[in-house]
Design an enzyme around this catalytic site. Structure first.
Site, PDB file in Angstrom:
ATOM      1  N   HIS A  89     124.844  58.955  59.252  1.00 39.17           N
ATOM      2  CA  HIS A  89     124.647  58.904  57.791  1.00 39.17           C
ATOM      3  C   HIS A  89     123.208  58.579  57.429  1.00 39.17           C
ATOM      4  O   HIS A  89     122.408  58.123  58.261  1.00 39.17           O
ATOM      5  CB  HIS A  89     125.587  57.887  57.148  1.00 39.17           C
ATOM      6  CG  HIS A  89     125.345  56.455  57.532  1.00 39.17           C
ATOM      7  ND1 HIS A  89     124.370  55.679  56.939  1.00 39.17           N
ATOM      8  CD2 HIS A  89     125.967  55.655  58.438  1.00 39.17           C
ATOM      9  CE1 HIS A  89     124.393  54.463  57.459  1.00 39.17           C
ATOM     10  NE2 HIS A  89     125.354  54.417  58.375  1.00 39.17           N
TER      11      HIS A  89
ATOM     12  N   CYS B   6     126.662  52.672  63.524  1.00 35.01           N
ATOM     13  CA  CYS B   6     126.497  54.058  63.116  1.00 35.01           C
ATOM     14  C   CYS B   6     125.190  54.644  63.631  1.00 35.01           C
ATOM     15  O   CYS B   6     124.310  53.926  64.104  1.00 35.01           O
ATOM     16  CB  CYS B   6     126.528  54.168  61.588  1.00 35.01           C
ATOM     17  SG  CYS B   6     128.133  53.772  60.868  1.00 35.01           S
TER      18      CYS B   6
ATOM     19  N   HIS C  35     125.074  48.896  62.188  1.00 31.30           N
ATOM     20  CA  HIS C  35     126.322  48.219  62.539  1.00 31.30           C
ATOM     21  C   HIS C  35     127.183  49.087  63.471  1.00 31.30           C
ATOM     22  O   HIS C  35     128.390  48.904  63.566  1.00 31.30           O
ATOM     23  CB  HIS C  35     127.115  47.887  61.263  1.00 31.30           C
ATOM     24  CG  HIS C  35     126.514  46.800  60.448  1.00 31.30           C
ATOM     25  ND1 HIS C  35     125.452  47.000  59.606  1.00 31.30           N
ATOM     26  CD2 HIS C  35     126.837  45.476  60.340  1.00 31.30           C
ATOM     27  CE1 HIS C  35     125.130  45.865  58.999  1.00 31.30           C
ATOM     28  NE2 HIS C  35     125.953  44.920  59.432  1.00 31.30           N
TER      29      HIS C  35
ATOM     30  N   TYR D 273     130.304  43.549  54.150  1.00 31.38           N
ATOM     31  CA  TYR D 273     129.365  44.096  53.169  1.00 31.38           C
ATOM     32  C   TYR D 273     129.973  45.309  52.483  1.00 31.38           C
ATOM     33  O   TYR D 273     130.912  45.928  52.974  1.00 31.38           O
ATOM     34  CB  TYR D 273     128.041  44.494  53.834  1.00 31.38           C
ATOM     35  CG  TYR D 273     128.192  45.568  54.895  1.00 31.38           C
ATOM     36  CD1 TYR D 273     128.120  46.922  54.567  1.00 31.38           C
ATOM     37  CD2 TYR D 273     128.424  45.228  56.224  1.00 31.38           C
ATOM     38  CE1 TYR D 273     128.277  47.898  55.522  1.00 31.38           C
ATOM     39  CE2 TYR D 273     128.581  46.201  57.192  1.00 31.38           C
ATOM     40  CZ  TYR D 273     128.502  47.546  56.835  1.00 31.38           C
ATOM     41  OH  TYR D 273     128.665  48.516  57.794  1.00 31.38           O
TER      42      TYR D 273
ATOM     43  N   ASN E  37     122.052  55.961  62.332  1.00 29.97           N
ATOM     44  CA  ASN E  37     121.212  55.994  61.141  1.00 29.97           C
ATOM     45  C   ASN E  37     120.152  57.081  61.256  1.00 29.97           C
ATOM     46  O   ASN E  37     119.480  57.178  62.286  1.00 29.97           O
ATOM     47  CB  ASN E  37     120.485  54.665  60.948  1.00 29.97           C
ATOM     48  CG  ASN E  37     121.371  53.561  60.389  1.00 29.97           C
ATOM     49  OD1 ASN E  37     120.881  52.465  60.102  1.00 29.97           O
ATOM     50  ND2 ASN E  37     122.656  53.815  60.247  1.00 29.97           N
TER      51      ASN E  37
ATOM     52  N   GLY F  93     135.168  53.614  62.723  1.00 29.92           N
ATOM     53  CA  GLY F  93     134.192  53.472  61.642  1.00 29.92           C
ATOM     54  C   GLY F  93     132.763  53.816  61.973  1.00 29.92           C
ATOM     55  O   GLY F  93     131.858  53.400  61.243  1.00 29.92           O
TER      56      GLY F  93
END
Length: 401
Positions: A324, A342, A340, A306, A344, A320
């Site tokens: 965020h 992270c 994925h 994506y 959130n 990665g």
């Protein structure tokens, strides 16, 4: 002050560099000399003295130190001059085994060194030597230092040095001896290597104290690094450590708690990695901050990848994972893991974090069931102190164990 490659100092700071003198570097209570060069003595005294490089030696690396072997006295002065008479500043190591120039020497240049040793009764011995440095090497080891002048970092900021290609185990001790860190106030630390030798971290036993000054010199320019390679250049920086802000994320509660100087200043609901893309648990450090970016996984995930515009992203792993803004998952934050990998948070919490964090701030994630891999990010805090010490290529002083 004298130089200590491992950073253990009796005098209140770790390894420090003296400013160049107009004529020589006066070093109270130390010693040195030059093998094969001329030696003069003020009187008969039980002094034995030899130095390197040997007199007349050619093709000496530009990282050369004035090596010292001495008994019966202490070095009281060292002078190093190039063929034009320009003085090179420097400083003696703590153990008195060598004098380290304050900057990389010039290529294809003749140098003359004079070392004076003095006994407790005032008898002196002087040794001189001359040598010529080599030209530019055919192969170099690339280096990087993740620390910049006049920046302020978080309390968990390690000194991170990168090497390309990585340094093999047999060559790490020589390289580590040329990596100097001075802390004020004094917080002695240790270097520790990743298994690949591509990175080395320096940290103290605990997080840095607020207000600490870090002064770093990675003096590997022209240093033999193995395999016929030489370090590309010296690197250095002087930076500050700011306030103590820490982020803790608990998968059980789906909540982040932010403390500053020990007091809770913010809480935020989070959504972590879904089962197929779990977040890692461990002690991480903010490595980079991007107000606006694009996450693009199409190169690695193909058709399943994506491309998504992201705001207020803070990197915490090389693989990665970020903290965020994720407006699309606000309804799941505090309840379900849908990311994925992270962390959130809502747009308002993401902006607050972005505005208030520093690179080097610690973030701890717990309860995901997947452990952070050492080297996936700046991970020296993700192992115990005893385990971290095992990564040093040099013997660790007992005072630091």
């Amino acid at each position: 002050m004298a130089l200590s490659g491992c950073g253990d100092k009796k005098s209140g700071t770790t390894a420090a560099w003296a400013s160049p003198d107009a004529s020589s570097s006066a070093l109270p209570g130390a010693s040195s000399s030059a093998s094969g060069g001329s030696i003069t003595e003020s009187a008969d005294a039980p002094i034995t003295l030899s130095v390197t490089p040997a007199a007349g030696k050619k093709d000496v690396p530009v990282s050369a130190e004035i090596g010292v072997s001495l008994t019966g006295a202490k070095v009281t002065a060292v002078s190093l001059k190039d063929s034009a008479g320009k003085v090179v500043g420097g400083e003696l190591r703590d153990d008195g085994t060598s004098w380290v120039p304050a900057s990389t020497l010039k290529a294809k240049t003749a140098y003359a060194a004079t070392v004076t040793a003095t006994t407790s009764s005032g008898l002196t011995k002087t040794a001189t030597t001359t040598f010529t440095t080599m030209g530019a090497p055919a192969k170099k080891t690339g280096t990087g230092l993740y620390l910049f002048d006049n920046r302020t970092y978080g309390v968990a900021m390690p000194v991170v040095v990168e090497f390309s290609p990585g340094i093999k185990k047999a060559d790490r001790a020589a390289v580590e001896k040329r990596m100097f860190v001075e802390t004020s106030p004094a917080q002695p630390g240790v270097w520790s290597w990743t298994s690949s030798g591509t990175q080395a971290y320096y940290r103290a036993k605990e997080h840095w104290q607020t207000g600490t000054t870090l002064k770093v010199r990675i003096a590997v320019g022209g240093l033999p690094t193995g395999g016929g390679r030489y370090g590309d250049r010296d690197r250095g920086a002087t930076a500050k450590i700011g306030r103590d802000l820490e982020m803790k994320v608990d998968n059980a509660t789906k909540k982040m708690t932010v403390t500053q100087d020990g007091k809770v200043v913010r809480t935020a609901l989070v959504s972590l990695g879904r089962k197929s893309k779990p977040s890692v648990s461990g002690n991480m450090v903010v490595m980079d901050k991007l107000a606006d970016t694009v996450f693009d996984t199409t190169d690695t995930d193909g058709a399943a990848g994506y491309q998504t515009k992201i705001q207020y992203a803070q990197r915490v792993t090389w693989s990665g994972q970020y903290v965020h803004s994720a407006p699309w998952s606000v309804g799941s934050q505090g309840r379900t893991n849908v990311s994925h990998g992270c962390v959130n948070v809502s747009p308002s919490n993401a902006k607050w974090l972005f505005d208030n964090t520093l690179i080097g701030d610690p973030i701890t994630v717990t309860g995901t069931g997947v452990k952070l891999a050492y080297g996936d990010g700046w991970t020296p805090w993700n192992v115990s102190w005893a385990e971290f010490l095992k990564g040093s290529a040099l013997p660790v002083p007992d005072s630091l164990k």
